[in-house]
Design an enzyme around this catalytic site. Sequence first.
Site, PDB file in Angstrom:
ATOM      1  N   ALA A  63       0.867  -1.180   0.000  1.00  0.00           N
ATOM      2  CA  ALA A  63       0.000   0.000   0.000  1.00  0.00           C
ATOM      3  C   ALA A  63       0.903   1.229   0.000  1.00  0.00           C
ATOM      4  CB  ALA A  63      -0.892  -0.012   1.238  1.00  0.00           C
ATOM      5  N   GLU A 111      -0.528  -9.428  -0.087  1.00  0.00           N
ATOM      6  CA  GLU A 111      -1.951  -9.663   0.199  1.00  0.00           C
ATOM      7  C   GLU A 111      -2.782  -9.842  -1.072  1.00  0.00           C
ATOM      8  OE1 GLU A 111      -1.932  -6.227   2.875  1.00  0.00           O
ATOM      9  OE2 GLU A 111      -2.770  -7.511   4.430  1.00  0.00           O
TER      10      GLU A 111
HETATM   11  C1  LIG Z   1      -2.590  -2.614   4.235  1.00  0.00           C
HETATM   12  C2  LIG Z   1      -1.264  -2.712   3.527  1.00  0.00           C
HETATM   13  C3  LIG Z   1      -0.138  -2.111   4.083  1.00  0.00           C
HETATM   14  C4  LIG Z   1       1.136  -2.105   3.348  1.00  0.00           C
HETATM   15  O1  LIG Z   1       1.295  -2.642   2.248  1.00  0.00           O
HETATM   16  S1  LIG Z   1       2.400  -1.256   4.141  1.00  0.00           S
HETATM   17  C5  LIG Z   1       3.685  -1.143   2.923  1.00  0.00           C
HETATM   18  C6  LIG Z   1       4.409  -2.448   2.747  1.00  0.00           C
HETATM   19  N1  LIG Z   1       5.475  -2.302   1.777  1.00  0.00           N
HETATM   20  C7  LIG Z   1       6.728  -1.910   2.120  1.00  0.00           C
HETATM   21  O2  LIG Z   1       7.018  -1.669   3.272  1.00  0.00           O
HETATM   22  C8  LIG Z   1       7.746  -1.835   1.023  1.00  0.00           C
HETATM   23  C9  LIG Z   1       8.234  -0.386   0.884  1.00  0.00           C
HETATM   24  N2  LIG Z   1       9.230  -0.279  -0.159  1.00  0.00           N
HETATM   25  C10 LIG Z   1      10.523  -0.706   0.029  1.00  0.00           C
HETATM   26  O3  LIG Z   1      10.892  -1.229   1.056  1.00  0.00           O
HETATM   27  C11 LIG Z   1      11.467  -0.491  -1.111  1.00  0.00           C
HETATM   28  O4  LIG Z   1      10.888   0.446  -2.010  1.00  0.00           O
HETATM   29  C12 LIG Z   1      11.745  -1.782  -1.891  1.00  0.00           C
HETATM   30  C13 LIG Z   1      12.551  -2.749  -1.021  1.00  0.00           C
HETATM   31  C14 LIG Z   1      10.457  -2.418  -2.354  1.00  0.00           C
HETATM   32  C15 LIG Z   1      12.564  -1.413  -3.115  1.00  0.00           C
HETATM   33  O5  LIG Z   1      13.715  -0.654  -2.698  1.00  0.00           O
HETATM   34  P1  LIG Z   1      14.559   0.109  -3.804  1.00  0.00           P
HETATM   35  O6  LIG Z   1      14.901  -0.814  -4.905  1.00  0.00           O
HETATM   36  O7  LIG Z   1      15.668   0.825  -3.088  1.00  0.00           O
HETATM   37  O8  LIG Z   1      13.573   1.189  -4.441  1.00  0.00           O
HETATM   38  P2  LIG Z   1      13.042   2.523  -3.703  1.00  0.00           P
HETATM   39  O9  LIG Z   1      13.909   3.671  -4.106  1.00  0.00           O
HETATM   40  O10 LIG Z   1      12.816   2.301  -2.273  1.00  0.00           O
HETATM   41  O11 LIG Z   1      11.590   2.693  -4.387  1.00  0.00           O
HETATM   42  C16 LIG Z   1      11.453   3.272  -5.676  1.00  0.00           C
HETATM   43  C17 LIG Z   1      10.331   4.308  -5.536  1.00  0.00           C
HETATM   44  O12 LIG Z   1       9.115   3.608  -5.194  1.00  0.00           O
HETATM   45  C18 LIG Z   1       8.595   4.181  -3.996  1.00  0.00           C
HETATM   46  N3  LIG Z   1       7.916   3.140  -3.214  1.00  0.00           N
HETATM   47  C19 LIG Z   1       8.317   1.874  -3.021  1.00  0.00           C
HETATM   48  N4  LIG Z   1       7.438   1.233  -2.227  1.00  0.00           N
HETATM   49  C20 LIG Z   1       6.455   2.108  -1.913  1.00  0.00           C
HETATM   50  C21 LIG Z   1       5.259   2.051  -1.126  1.00  0.00           C
HETATM   51  N5  LIG Z   1       4.851   0.919  -0.544  1.00  0.00           N
HETATM   52  N6  LIG Z   1       4.504   3.172  -1.019  1.00  0.00           N
HETATM   53  C22 LIG Z   1       4.868   4.323  -1.650  1.00  0.00           C
HETATM   54  N7  LIG Z   1       5.982   4.436  -2.424  1.00  0.00           N
HETATM   55  C23 LIG Z   1       6.762   3.340  -2.537  1.00  0.00           C
HETATM   56  C24 LIG Z   1       9.801   4.733  -3.249  1.00  0.00           C
HETATM   57  O13 LIG Z   1       9.372   5.713  -2.343  1.00  0.00           O
HETATM   58  C25 LIG Z   1      10.616   5.294  -4.401  1.00  0.00           C
HETATM   59  O14 LIG Z   1      10.026   6.523  -4.780  1.00  0.00           O
HETATM   60  P3  LIG Z   1      10.986   7.824  -5.013  1.00  0.00           P
HETATM   61  O15 LIG Z   1      11.887   7.425  -6.140  1.00  0.00           O
HETATM   62  O16 LIG Z   1      10.034   8.939  -5.322  1.00  0.00           O
HETATM   63  O17 LIG Z   1      11.735   8.015  -3.733  1.00  0.00           O
END
Ligand SMILES: C/C=C/C(=O)SCCNC(=O)CCNC(=O)[C@H](O)C(C)(C)COP(=O)(O)OP(=O)(O)OC[C@H]1O[C@@H](n2cnc3c(N)ncnc32)[C@H](O)[C@@H]1OP(=O)(O)O
Length: 254
Positions: A63, A111
């Site tokens: 999310a 999910e």
């Molecule tokens: C009810 C449900 C609840 C949930 O789902 S809670 C969320 C659960 N998910 C997470 O915690 C994963 C969050 N994301 C990460 O940990 C990392 O990403 C990754 C390990 C997946 C990938 O890391 P890397 O390869 O370094 O890429 P990056 O620079 O972190 O991400 C590229 C762009 O994608 C955005 N992004 C990634 N995941 C999310 C997210 N879940 N919500 C919003 N944005 C996200 C980042 O911010 C960034 O964006 P920008 O380049 O503008 O900084």
Amino acid sequence: MAVEFVVENGIAKIVIDRPKALNALNSEVLQELKNAIAELQNRTDVRALLIQGGGDKSFVAGADIAQMSSLNPLEGSEFGRLGQSVFSSLSELPFPTIAVIQGFALGGGCEIALACDIRIASEKAKFGQPEVGLGIIPGFGGTQRLARLVGPGQAKKLIYSAEIISAAQALQIGLVEQVVAPEQLDEAALKLAQMIASKSPNAVRLAKIAINQGLEGSLEEGLRLEASIFGLCFASPEQKEGMTAFLEKRPAKF
Ligand SMILES: C/C=C/C(=O)SCCNC(=O)CCNC(=O)[C@H](O)C(C)(C)COP(=O)(O)OP(=O)(O)OC[C@H]1O[C@@H](n2cnc3c(N)ncnc32)[C@H](O)[C@@H]1OP(=O)(O)O
């Protein structure tokens, strides 16, 4: 539009494509996904669904954290219910659904996969429910579906630790049903969907009902349900075609 779908030869394909956020789910994407699922719900020409993320890095990275960061408790609950309702409508589609996972399937991304019937992953895919690392819990059904799929012990281990696991580890605990080389993923998923689509659509849909509804009750209730549904099959022209084709030593046409 971040969510596109097409139907070709009885196989529907949904692609969630929001590359700037690794296909993360904000309210707009969830609403588009809800609309796509609603359109497919009543289609009689669909025999299987493939659902995947756009790009080669992420299935769905969860999310949208940026959107969630400013929610109050009521808004949080409403966002959770939106995600739950979308994923429940996915899990209740009458035909088999296959999650095709090429990359990150984290939080809400895992999910979505849990709300599908089957999960096929690339060797490079990563899975996890990292929510407790953000101060929340899985809120789109993960606490319920993960425990039912892999057992409470493995579900607790993943959710309590926010551990990110490999496709091989996911296969080992039963979180995914098949793992293939990255370059073979699309072909393997399509092959499975085509195999399902070539069978009696009525029987496949009835099997999904028997399995899903049977899981909700006792074994005895499930066996009674199975017997009722088994009998129903004999009212279908597809049963006549299937058995006649066998006896005439020709492929059935469904
Ligand atoms: C009810 C449900 C609840 C949930 O789902 S809670 C969320 C659960 N998910 C997470 O915690 C994963 C969050 N994301 C990460 O940990 C990392 O990403 C990754 C390990 C997946 C990938 O890391 P890397 O390869 O370094 O890429 P990056 O620079 O972190 O991400 C590229 C762009 O994608 C955005 N992004 C990634 N995941 C999310 C997210 N879940 N919500 C919003 N944005 C996200 C980042 O911010 C960034 O964006 P920008 O380049 O503008 O900084």
